[in-house]
Motif scaffolding. Structure first.
Motif, PDB file in Angstrom:
ATOM      1  N   GLN A  84       0.882  -1.171   0.000  1.00 11.93           N
ATOM      2  CA  GLN A  84       0.000   0.000   0.000  1.00 11.93           C
ATOM      3  C   GLN A  84       0.921   1.223   0.000  1.00 11.93           C
ATOM      4  O   GLN A  84       1.887   1.268   0.762  1.00 11.93           O
ATOM      5  N   GLY A  85       0.629   2.151  -0.861  1.00 16.58           N
ATOM      6  CA  GLY A  85       1.516   3.317  -0.989  1.00 16.58           C
ATOM      7  C   GLY A  85       2.379   3.205  -2.228  1.00 16.58           C
ATOM      8  O   GLY A  85       2.843   4.204  -2.750  1.00 16.58           O
ATOM      9  N   GLY A  86       2.599   1.975  -2.693  1.00 23.59           N
ATOM     10  CA  GLY A  86       3.293   1.794  -3.956  1.00 23.59           C
ATOM     11  C   GLY A  86       4.675   1.194  -3.849  1.00 23.59           C
ATOM     12  O   GLY A  86       5.213   1.021  -2.758  1.00 23.59           O
ATOM     13  N   LEU A  87       5.270   0.870  -5.011  1.00 22.41           N
ATOM     14  CA  LEU A  87       6.633   0.333  -5.050  1.00 22.41           C
ATOM     15  C   LEU A  87       7.585   1.394  -4.514  1.00 22.41           C
ATOM     16  O   LEU A  87       7.563   2.540  -4.990  1.00 22.41           O
ATOM     17  N   PRO A  88       8.419   1.031  -3.520  1.00 18.57           N
ATOM     18  CA  PRO A  88       9.290   2.044  -2.912  1.00 18.57           C
ATOM     19  C   PRO A  88      10.143   2.815  -3.925  1.00 18.57           C
ATOM     20  O   PRO A  88      10.239   4.037  -3.847  1.00 18.57           O
ATOM     21  N   SER A 110       5.799  15.145   1.113  1.00 15.48           N
ATOM     22  CA  SER A 110       5.707  13.750   1.561  1.00 15.48           C
ATOM     23  C   SER A 110       6.216  12.836   0.450  1.00 15.48           C
ATOM     24  O   SER A 110       6.338  13.253  -0.704  1.00 15.48           O
ATOM     25  N   ARG A 111       6.498  11.595   0.812  1.00 14.62           N
ATOM     26  CA  ARG A 111       6.862  10.621  -0.215  1.00 14.62           C
ATOM     27  C   ARG A 111       5.595  10.359  -1.043  1.00 14.62           C
ATOM     28  O   ARG A 111       4.551  10.003  -0.453  1.00 14.62           O
ATOM     29  N   PRO A 112       5.650  10.556  -2.374  1.00 17.36           N
ATOM     30  CA  PRO A 112       4.420  10.371  -3.154  1.00 17.36           C
ATOM     31  C   PRO A 112       3.794   8.997  -2.910  1.00 17.36           C
ATOM     32  O   PRO A 112       4.491   7.990  -2.822  1.00 17.36           O
ATOM     33  N   PHE A 113       2.493   9.007  -2.814  1.00 20.65           N
ATOM     34  CA  PHE A 113       1.714   7.825  -2.465  1.00 20.65           C
ATOM     35  C   PHE A 113       1.027   7.353  -3.744  1.00 20.65           C
ATOM     36  O   PHE A 113       0.284   8.114  -4.364  1.00 20.65           O
ATOM     37  N   VAL A 114       1.269   6.111  -4.147  1.00 19.93           N
ATOM     38  CA  VAL A 114       0.762   5.652  -5.449  1.00 19.93           C
ATOM     39  C   VAL A 114      -0.729   5.303  -5.357  1.00 19.93           C
ATOM     40  O   VAL A 114      -1.168   4.619  -4.427  1.00 19.93           O
ATOM     41  N   THR A 115      -1.471   5.803  -6.353  1.00 18.44           N
ATOM     42  CA  THR A 115      -2.905   5.534  -6.425  1.00 18.44           C
ATOM     43  C   THR A 115      -3.224   4.902  -7.777  1.00 18.44           C
ATOM     44  O   THR A 115      -2.407   4.961  -8.700  1.00 18.44           O
ATOM     45  N   SER A 116      -4.407   4.349  -7.876  1.00 21.68           N
ATOM     46  CA  SER A 116      -4.780   3.687  -9.129  1.00 21.68           C
ATOM     47  C   SER A 116      -5.353   4.731 -10.096  1.00 21.68           C
ATOM     48  O   SER A 116      -6.554   4.775 -10.362  1.00 21.68           O
ATOM     49  N   GLY A 117      -4.476   5.597 -10.600  1.00 21.02           N
ATOM     50  CA  GLY A 117      -4.911   6.711 -11.439  1.00 21.02           C
ATOM     51  C   GLY A 117      -5.212   7.932 -10.581  1.00 21.02           C
ATOM     52  O   GLY A 117      -5.278   7.854  -9.345  1.00 21.02           O
ATOM     53  N   ILE A 118      -5.364   9.067 -11.249  1.00 24.23           N
ATOM     54  CA  ILE A 118      -5.544  10.330 -10.524  1.00 24.23           C
ATOM     55  C   ILE A 118      -6.943  10.406  -9.908  1.00 24.23           C
ATOM     56  O   ILE A 118      -7.121  10.898  -8.790  1.00 24.23           O
ATOM     57  N   THR A 119      -7.940   9.891 -10.605  1.00 27.45           N
ATOM     58  CA  THR A 119      -9.299   9.903 -10.054  1.00 27.45           C
ATOM     59  C   THR A 119      -9.315   9.205  -8.700  1.00 27.45           C
ATOM     60  O   THR A 119      -9.977   9.661  -7.752  1.00 27.45           O
ATOM     61  N   THR A 293      -3.039   5.096   3.661  1.00 26.18           N
ATOM     62  CA  THR A 293      -2.840   3.645   3.557  1.00 26.18           C
ATOM     63  C   THR A 293      -4.126   2.916   3.922  1.00 26.18           C
ATOM     64  O   THR A 293      -4.520   1.949   3.264  1.00 26.18           O
ATOM     65  N   ALA A 294      -4.779   3.419   4.967  1.00 21.05           N
ATOM     66  CA  ALA A 294      -6.043   2.802   5.389  1.00 21.05           C
ATOM     67  C   ALA A 294      -7.103   2.969   4.308  1.00 21.05           C
ATOM     68  O   ALA A 294      -7.864   2.043   4.001  1.00 21.05           O
ATOM     69  N   ALA A 295      -7.143   4.170   3.709  1.00 20.94           N
ATOM     70  CA  ALA A 295      -8.171   4.444   2.690  1.00 20.94           C
ATOM     71  C   ALA A 295      -7.948   3.589   1.446  1.00 20.94           C
ATOM     72  O   ALA A 295      -8.901   3.147   0.801  1.00 20.94           O
ATOM     73  N   ILE A 296      -6.676   3.344   1.110  1.00 18.87           N
ATOM     74  CA  ILE A 296      -6.426   2.529  -0.092  1.00 18.87           C
ATOM     75  C   ILE A 296      -6.691   1.053   0.202  1.00 18.87           C
ATOM     76  O   ILE A 296      -7.183   0.312  -0.639  1.00 18.87           O
ATOM     77  N   ARG A 297      -6.398   0.642   1.423  1.00 18.59           N
ATOM     78  CA  ARG A 297      -6.608  -0.772   1.798  1.00 18.59           C
ATOM     79  C   ARG A 297      -8.083  -1.151   1.688  1.00 18.59           C
ATOM     80  O   ARG A 297      -8.417  -2.270   1.333  1.00 18.59           O
TER      81      ARG A 297
END
Ligand SMILES: Cc1ncc(COP(=O)(O)O)c(C=O)c1O
Length: 414
Positions: A84-88, A110-119, A293-297
């Motif tokens: 969660q958060g993406g590949l380091p 912050s360290r950019p947090f990877v999401t599944s697209g911008i939406t 992290t919680a929201a993406i999980r």
């Protein structure tokens, strides 16, 4: 950490962010469940935690039918779960890109947090900061999905500021709309804009920043930087207003966050790799990261490893820059041809200088006009605000532009 402990930590690290949490945002915490326990067992001789297949060598064991399609990619990155958060490495690589654009004296990001697209990044931020009754100030006109994300999905009360004037960005309209907000509230900035295709001048960007920093807060200022770097008028700053805000951000009043991604910046529309990055004037940021992290999980759990591995490998490819510049030059040529063509044909347009779009005022009902243009063989998008018609020159060839202007002129020339 429990939600209560996390909220207390967020209040210490970033008071404005803590005060802006939605009811869901306040409830979110990352439980010490499978991902945490698997990470803790990473150094064990026998790590029997996570439900994913490893082969006899301890690495990913993809089926050849899949593996042969992505032979150049690291198989572990692409076939195992990404954290969660993406590949380091991808996070660090994107952070380095953002750091190159930082304004002098900027607060850390912050360290950019990877999401599944911008939406998805926008939705995660809406989860954290928009609940029923939260005021969300949107540009008008704006990307139509904002109303769905912040209003329909999260229950925010949508307000708007006029984003365009014949002279450029309407700072007065923006100042009045921001002044009317009683925080906690969310302000969305989108430059270069969709549907306007507009990037502000340095003076406009400075005025806009001054308006936001004068607000007593607490505000979440969300910079949707989907089209970052695509500014065709060389006189204008190419980078996000987020970097200007990062030089003056006050964590007591403003949380500044950006969403950006490979979607437009690497023209990887189907890859669904986006990033959320926050300005952290006092450092810290662990609590905010844990909320994300919680929201993406609870939404997609983990973003596609294959797509992340592709973006990471592309960013490390020395040829990438020249390839992007070639596409930028092509887009800039289409922009210049369209701008000159519309002017010569007497077709009015709002000022446009960036991204993929030109916005044309519709003298009559935009939807009716759109249908009329369909009969002429030209597809456009109607925007109720204005009313206006949006033309995406990203999906036209350079040689299409003159005939398209001719079609436009028949119905819109003054
Ligand atoms: C301003 C803006 N934000 C966000 C998005 C969504 O990007 P993605 O496809 O990565 O979800 C778009 C796509 O058109 C956009 O124009």
């Amino acid at each position: 950490m429990s939600a209560a402990a996390l909220n207390a930590r967020l209040a210490a690290e970033h008071p404005a962010a803590a005060r802006c949490l939605s009811p869901l945002g306040a409830r979110l915490y990352f439980p010490r469940g499978i991902p945490v326990q698997a990470k803790e067992a990473a150094a064990c001789a026998y790590n029997a935690t996570i439900g994913q297949l490893r082969g006899p060598d301890g690495h990913a064991a993809p089926l050849d039918a899949l593996r042969r399609l992505v032979p150049a990619l690291d198989a572990d990155q692409s076939f195992l779960y990404a954290p969660q958060g993406g590949l380091p490495n991808l996070r660090d690589r994107w952070a380095a890109r953002l750091a190159e654009r930082a304004s002098p004296g900027s607060a850390p990001l912050s360290r950019p947090f990877v999401t599944s697209g911008i939406t998805h990044g926008l939705s995660l931020l809406a989860d954290l900061f928009v609940g029923p009754g939260t005021e969300v100030l949107l540009p008008s006109p704006c990307w139509d999905n904002y109303a769905q994300v912040f209003g329909t999905r999260s229950g925010g009360i949508l307000r708007s500021y006029s984003a365009l004037s014949p002279e450029g960005f309407s700072v007065e309209g923006f100042a009045a709309a921001v002044g009317a907000l009683r925080g906690p509230a969310v302000v969305v900035l989108n430059f270069p804009s969709n549907p306007g295709g507009y990037a502000p001048s340095a003076a406009e960007a400075d005025q806009l920043v001054a308006v936001l920093t004068a607000h007593p807060g607490p505000l979440v200022v969300l910079c949707d930087d989907a089209y970052q770097g695509m500014v065709w008028d060389a006189e204008r700053p190419p980078h996000s207003v987020m970097h200007r805000l990062a030089a003056v951000a006050d964590p007591e009043r403003l949380l500044v966050v950006s969403t950006d991604g490979a979607t437009k910046e690497l023209f990887y529309f189907g890859g669904r790799v986006g990033f959320v990055t926050a300005v952290l004037p006092g450092g810290g940021g662990a609590a905010l990261e844990e909320k994300l992290t919680a929201a993406i999980r609870v939404s997609v759990s983990s973003v596609s490893g294959t797509a992340q591995a592709i973006v990471l490998a592309a960013l490390d490819d020395l040829a990438l820059l020249a390839q992007r510049e070639a596409l930028h030059a092509d887009l800039a040529a289409r922009w210049a041809r369209l701008r000159d063509g519309l002017e010569a044909a007497g077709v009015p347009a709002w000022p446009f200088n960036a991204a993929f779009f030109a916005l044309l005022p519709a003298p009559t009902d935009a939807e009716e006009l759109r249908h009329a243009f369909l009969k002429d063989g030209l597809g456009l998008v109607s925007a109720a605000a204005g009313p206006n018609l949006r033309l995406s020159y990203a999906s036209l060839q350079l040689d299409d532009i003159d005939p398209v202007v001719e079609i436009l002129a028949k119905r819109l020339a003054r």
